[in-house]
Design an enzyme around this catalytic site. Structure first.
Site, short mmCIF file in Angstrom:
data_model
loop_
_atom_site.label_atom_id
_atom_site.label_comp_id
_atom_site.label_asym_id
_atom_site.label_seq_id
_atom_site.Cartn_x
_atom_site.Cartn_y
_atom_site.Cartn_z
N HIS A 82 0.85 -1.19 0.00
CA HIS A 82 0.00 0.00 0.00
C HIS A 82 0.89 1.24 0.00
CE1 HIS A 82 0.81 -0.65 4.27
NE2 HIS A 82 0.34 0.56 4.57
N HIS A 84 1.37 3.98 1.93
CA HIS A 84 1.90 4.74 3.06
C HIS A 84 3.43 4.83 3.01
CE1 HIS A 84 -1.96 4.17 5.67
NE2 HIS A 84 -2.05 5.17 4.81
N ASP A 86 5.76 4.79 5.17
CA ASP A 86 6.58 3.84 5.94
C ASP A 86 6.60 2.45 5.28
OD1 ASP A 86 3.86 3.41 6.68
OD2 ASP A 86 4.46 2.50 8.57
N HIS A 87 5.99 2.33 4.11
CA HIS A 87 6.07 1.10 3.32
C HIS A 87 6.67 1.35 1.93
CE1 HIS A 87 3.69 -1.60 6.02
NE2 HIS A 87 3.38 -0.41 6.51
N HIS A 140 -7.58 -0.43 5.45
CA HIS A 140 -6.51 0.43 5.96
C HIS A 140 -6.24 1.54 4.95
CE1 HIS A 140 -2.98 1.48 8.28
NE2 HIS A 140 -2.20 1.32 7.22
N ASP A 159 -0.41 -4.02 6.27
CA ASP A 159 -1.05 -3.48 7.48
C ASP A 159 -2.53 -3.86 7.58
OD1 ASP A 159 1.37 -2.38 8.08
OD2 ASP A 159 0.73 -0.29 7.90
N HIS A 197 4.26 -4.59 11.05
CA HIS A 197 4.67 -3.90 12.28
C HIS A 197 4.74 -4.87 13.46
CE1 HIS A 197 4.24 0.29 10.78
NE2 HIS A 197 3.32 -0.24 10.00
#
Length: 281
Positions: A82, A84, A86-87, A140, A159, A197
């Site tokens: 996805h 985001h 942090d990915h 998400h 996530d 995570h």
């Protein structure tokens, strides 16, 4: 046992996720999990037969690069779950360095840095010697996808699903997220699950507020506390372990519905109540 053999449990909930001893899967892939950023996990997937190596998401270029150097592998692919940051934060830098191919969700194609191939529900592609199947698991984010490799009994869920938890519903609806989780819950119980995570300790504490009498959950809490005390990962988990202990997959359980005073309510509404309680916690 060779490095390429993984032991998994074939029965729902009969072993904690780190004691998979019921049957042996001759895995074709080497999988390397490593911590990155504050609480993210990166995952490298390597096919020894073809030397293809994929990073499942790229949270941070330096961390992915260090993991590759540790294993002696050359990056050929990034499989993005996805959009985001942090990915995807390492996408551009790693692609510039290695020329790797970036695959990601078609419903978020404009938001995935360096995307080469957009995929969605029902798509499949070869990663070295294995076939990767794509499952859309929105909630998400609206375009979130999961990568499932049936031959190795492994799923990379980003996530959407966590050990004893699930992702926050940022872009979708509770009903959408519940449907995505049910799709993952329908995978074989011995499916090994890699998530994005390390949230298991806090998730376990919350899960016990929803289902305090679940003995498997109580045991798992003890295991998680021991792992984290030793600075060890609680990932991967299994579908079986999550079905037995994760409240977000157990909205249909009468004891949970009774505790929430929602007996007989649609399971997605029970899920929504559990998610809202976690949000407030």
């Amino acid at each position: 046992m060779t490095e390429n053999t993984r032991l998994v449990s074939a029965k729902h909930g009969d072993r904690p996720p780190h004691e998979r001893t019921e049957r042996t899967i001759q895995a074709m892939l080497d999988i390397h999990l490593f911590p990155c950023l504050d609480d993210n996990y990166g995952v490298l997937v390597h096919d020894p037969a073809t030397r293809v190596t994929a990073s499942i998401d790229a949270p941070d270029a330096d961390d992915v690069r260090a993991a590759l150097n540790q294993k002696g592998w050359k990056l050929t692919h990034i499989l993005t779950t996805h959009h985001h940051h942090d990915h995807t934060g390492g996408n551009a830098e790693l692609k510039a360095e290695t020329g790797c191919k970036i695959i990601g969700p078609k419903r978020e194609a404009a938001r995935i840095p360096g995307l080469d191939e957009a995929v969605g529900e029902g798509d499949a592609f070869k990663l070295g010697s294995v076939e990767v199947k794509v499952m859309e698991t929105p909630g998400h984010t609206l375009g979130h996808i999961t990568y499932y490799i049936p031959e190795d009994h492994v799923a990379f869920v980003g996530d959407t699903l966590f050990a004893l938890g699930c992702g926050r519903v940022f872009e979708g609806t509770p009903e959408m997220m519940h449907a995505s989780l049910q799709k993952l819950a329908a995978l074989p119980g011995d499916t090994t699950v890699y998530c994005g995570h390390e949230y298991a300790a806090s998730n376990a504490k919350f899960a016990l507020t929803i289902e305090p009498d679940n003995e498997e959950l109580q045991k798992r809490m003890t295991e998680i506390e021991a792992l984290r005390a030793g600075d060890k990962a609680t990932v991967p988990t299994t579908i079986a372990a999550e079905l037995a202990t994760n409240p977000f997959l157990r909205a249909h359980i009468p004891a949970i519905q009774e505790r929430l005073k929602m007996t007989g309510a649609p399971t997605w509404q029970v899920f929504a109540e559990i998610r809202e309680r976690k949000n407030r916690g």
